[in-house]
Design an enzyme around this catalytic site. Structure first.
Site, mmCIF file in Angstrom:
data_model
loop_
_atom_site.group_PDB
_atom_site.id
_atom_site.type_symbol
_atom_site.label_atom_id
_atom_site.label_comp_id
_atom_site.label_asym_id
_atom_site.label_seq_id
_atom_site.Cartn_x
_atom_site.Cartn_y
_atom_site.Cartn_z
ATOM 1 N N LYS A 38 -10.893 -12.283 -6.860
ATOM 2 C CA LYS A 38 -11.598 -12.449 -8.138
ATOM 3 C C LYS A 38 -10.752 -13.128 -9.224
ATOM 4 C CE LYS A 38 -14.934 -8.667 -7.640
ATOM 5 N NZ LYS A 38 -15.525 -7.496 -8.293
ATOM 6 N N ASP A 40 -20.227 -8.204 -13.163
ATOM 7 C CA ASP A 40 -20.004 -6.753 -13.038
ATOM 8 C C ASP A 40 -20.378 -5.986 -14.310
ATOM 9 O OD1 ASP A 40 -19.138 -6.844 -10.414
ATOM 10 O OD2 ASP A 40 -17.025 -7.053 -10.942
ATOM 11 N N GLY A 69 -9.561 -3.721 -12.857
ATOM 12 C CA GLY A 69 -10.549 -4.759 -13.160
ATOM 13 C C GLY A 69 -11.925 -4.188 -13.447
ATOM 14 N N ALA A 70 -12.316 -3.168 -12.699
ATOM 15 C CA ALA A 70 -13.642 -2.575 -12.902
ATOM 16 C C ALA A 70 -13.711 -1.892 -14.270
ATOM 17 C CB ALA A 70 -13.941 -1.574 -11.795
ATOM 18 N N TYR A 90 -19.711 3.863 -4.136
ATOM 19 C CA TYR A 90 -21.008 4.033 -3.463
ATOM 20 C C TYR A 90 -20.876 4.376 -1.977
ATOM 21 C CZ TYR A 90 -20.173 -0.902 -2.438
ATOM 22 O OH TYR A 90 -19.612 -2.089 -2.046
HETATM 23 P P1 ATR Z 1 -10.309 -2.545 -9.504
HETATM 24 O O1 ATR Z 1 -10.054 -3.970 -9.875
HETATM 25 O O2 ATR Z 1 -11.313 -2.369 -8.401
HETATM 26 O O3 ATR Z 1 -10.611 -1.687 -10.689
HETATM 27 P P2 ATR Z 1 -7.489 -1.820 -9.369
HETATM 28 O O4 ATR Z 1 -7.125 -2.857 -10.371
HETATM 29 O O5 ATR Z 1 -6.635 -1.673 -8.160
HETATM 30 O O6 ATR Z 1 -8.959 -2.038 -8.795
HETATM 31 O O7 ATR Z 1 -7.620 -0.412 -10.125
HETATM 32 C C1 ATR Z 1 -7.853 0.754 -9.455
HETATM 33 C C2 ATR Z 1 -7.884 1.926 -10.430
HETATM 34 O O8 ATR Z 1 -7.976 3.131 -9.670
HETATM 35 C C3 ATR Z 1 -6.637 2.060 -11.287
HETATM 36 O O9 ATR Z 1 -7.005 2.641 -12.522
HETATM 37 C C4 ATR Z 1 -5.800 3.010 -10.448
HETATM 38 O O10 ATR Z 1 -4.824 3.721 -11.190
HETATM 39 P P3 ATR Z 1 -3.357 3.056 -11.434
HETATM 40 O O11 ATR Z 1 -3.539 2.055 -12.546
HETATM 41 O O12 ATR Z 1 -2.506 4.192 -11.794
HETATM 42 O O13 ATR Z 1 -2.973 2.403 -10.128
HETATM 43 C C5 ATR Z 1 -6.858 3.972 -9.979
HETATM 44 N N1 ATR Z 1 -6.463 4.708 -8.764
HETATM 45 C C6 ATR Z 1 -6.454 4.257 -7.502
HETATM 46 N N2 ATR Z 1 -6.029 5.230 -6.660
HETATM 47 C C7 ATR Z 1 -5.758 6.324 -7.427
HETATM 48 C C8 ATR Z 1 -5.294 7.646 -7.150
HETATM 49 N N3 ATR Z 1 -5.007 8.045 -5.907
HETATM 50 N N4 ATR Z 1 -5.152 8.507 -8.197
HETATM 51 C C9 ATR Z 1 -5.451 8.120 -9.460
HETATM 52 N N5 ATR Z 1 -5.896 6.880 -9.772
HETATM 53 C C10 ATR Z 1 -6.047 5.993 -8.778
#
Ligand code: ATR
Length: 284
Positions: free
Chosen positions: A72, A108, A137-138, A225
């Site tokens: 993306k 999104d 990103g979300a 989902y």
């Molecule tokens: P996306 O673009 O899909 O939002 P991303 O940028 O990888 O994906 O972000 C994932 C989010 O899920 C982040 O907020 C991440 O927290 P960190 O910034 O600390 O990495 C959170 N996340 C993923 N796995 C997690 C976990 N096991 N516990 C808490 N937060 C988690």
């Protein structure tokens, strides 16, 4: 703004991996129901090959494409023209070609509010306060959408606090970062709680959060989902709160691309939703 509609237009979803994507299911459903002679396929493209693949979209006969992980941000960088939303989010999930230029949008944010409007109508009547979990990103797309819809205060909470602080600083005074111990206080009086993390997804730990402080008219939303109903969605329902699962956002994000490539704005119907839900349930 629409791209030129070809006689038998084709589009694709570009990802790496891409086998799991439900986009072909959604777009082929609409093509069939709307009796459009077009096609939609999967394109597994590694990051190193992505720029060349999208530069060559028109020559390969594509009217455009959806873009998923991990492309993306790269899609944003290679586009000649970006919508205002894509520019703000610095990420593109929908591509089309217009007058020979590669154009990109991010659907999104609109998809998130589209799902809430459909599944929890009136959710924004009194948009005082939202709590958003996550800072990726979300989360960026969702905070952007909530701000546009007039949410007055948005509390961000994330495992890595610095990422939440960075996101909050991009959005100004409406957003503020909270620490985990302060979460119950943030939830009290909140109209909306959103999980934007992968917590609760199949194979991931659940999102462990006590919904008790939320007011009875609050809406709980989860972008996950798979499974169709995460533990936080089930907990919200058990408490009698309105709950919006991630399937709605998945379906709504597909609408603008379909309209650009195939020339007709499709609807997110209960039939489409049921079909995609059945596919997800069967894969579980
Ligand atoms: P996306 O673009 O899909 O939002 P991303 O940028 O990888 O994906 O972000 C994932 C989010 O899920 C982040 O907020 C991440 O927290 P960190 O910034 O600390 O990495 C959170 N996340 C993923 N796995 C997690 C976990 N096991 N516990 C808490 N937060 C988690």
């Amino acid at each position: 703004m629409k791209c030129q509609v070809h006689s038998k237009p084709k589009a694709c979803i570009i990802g790496w991996p891409v086998a799991h994507s439900r986009s072909p299911l959604i777009h082929r459903f609409w093509l069939e129901r709307l009796k459009i002679e077009g096609s939609y396929e999967r394109a597994a493209v590694a990051p190193t090959g992505f720029p060349a693949f999208v530069r060559d979209l028109a020559r390969q006969g594509f009217a455009g494409a959806n873009v998923t992980l991990p492309h993306k941000q790269m899609a944003f960088e290679v586009c000649d023209i970006k919508t205002e939303t894509a520019a703000y989010l610095r990420a593109v999930n929908t591509l089309w070609i217009e007058a020979g230029k590669l154009c990109g949008d991010n659907t999104d944010a609109a998809a998130f509010v589209g799902a809430l409007d459909q599944d929890a109508p009136g959710w924004d009547i009194n948009s005082r306060k939202a709590v958003v979990i996550g800072a990726g990103g979300a989360a960026r797309a969702i905070v952007y959408a909530l701000k546009l819809r007039g949410m007055r205060r948005i509390f961000l909470i994330n495992r890595t606090k610095e990422r939440a602080a960075e996101l909050a600083s991009d959005f100004g005074a409406t957003t503020e970062v909270v620490d985990f111990p302060d979460l119950p206080g943030a939830l009290a009086g909140a109209n909306l709680l959103v999980n934007t993390t992968s917590l609760g997804m199949r194979g991931q730990p659940p999102l462990a959060i006590d919904l008790a402080p939320l007011p009875p008219d609050a809406v709980v939303s989860d972008i996950v989902y798979v499974p169709l109903e995460t533990s936080v969605i089930l907990a919200a329902r058990a408490r009698g709160l309105r709950a919006v699962s991630g399937i709605g956002m998945l379906l709504h994000q597909a609408v603008p691309g379909f309209e650009r490539w195939f020339g007709v704005k499709p609807c997110v119907t209960p039939e489409l939703r049921g079909m995609v839900e059945a596919d997800i349930a069967a894969a579980a």
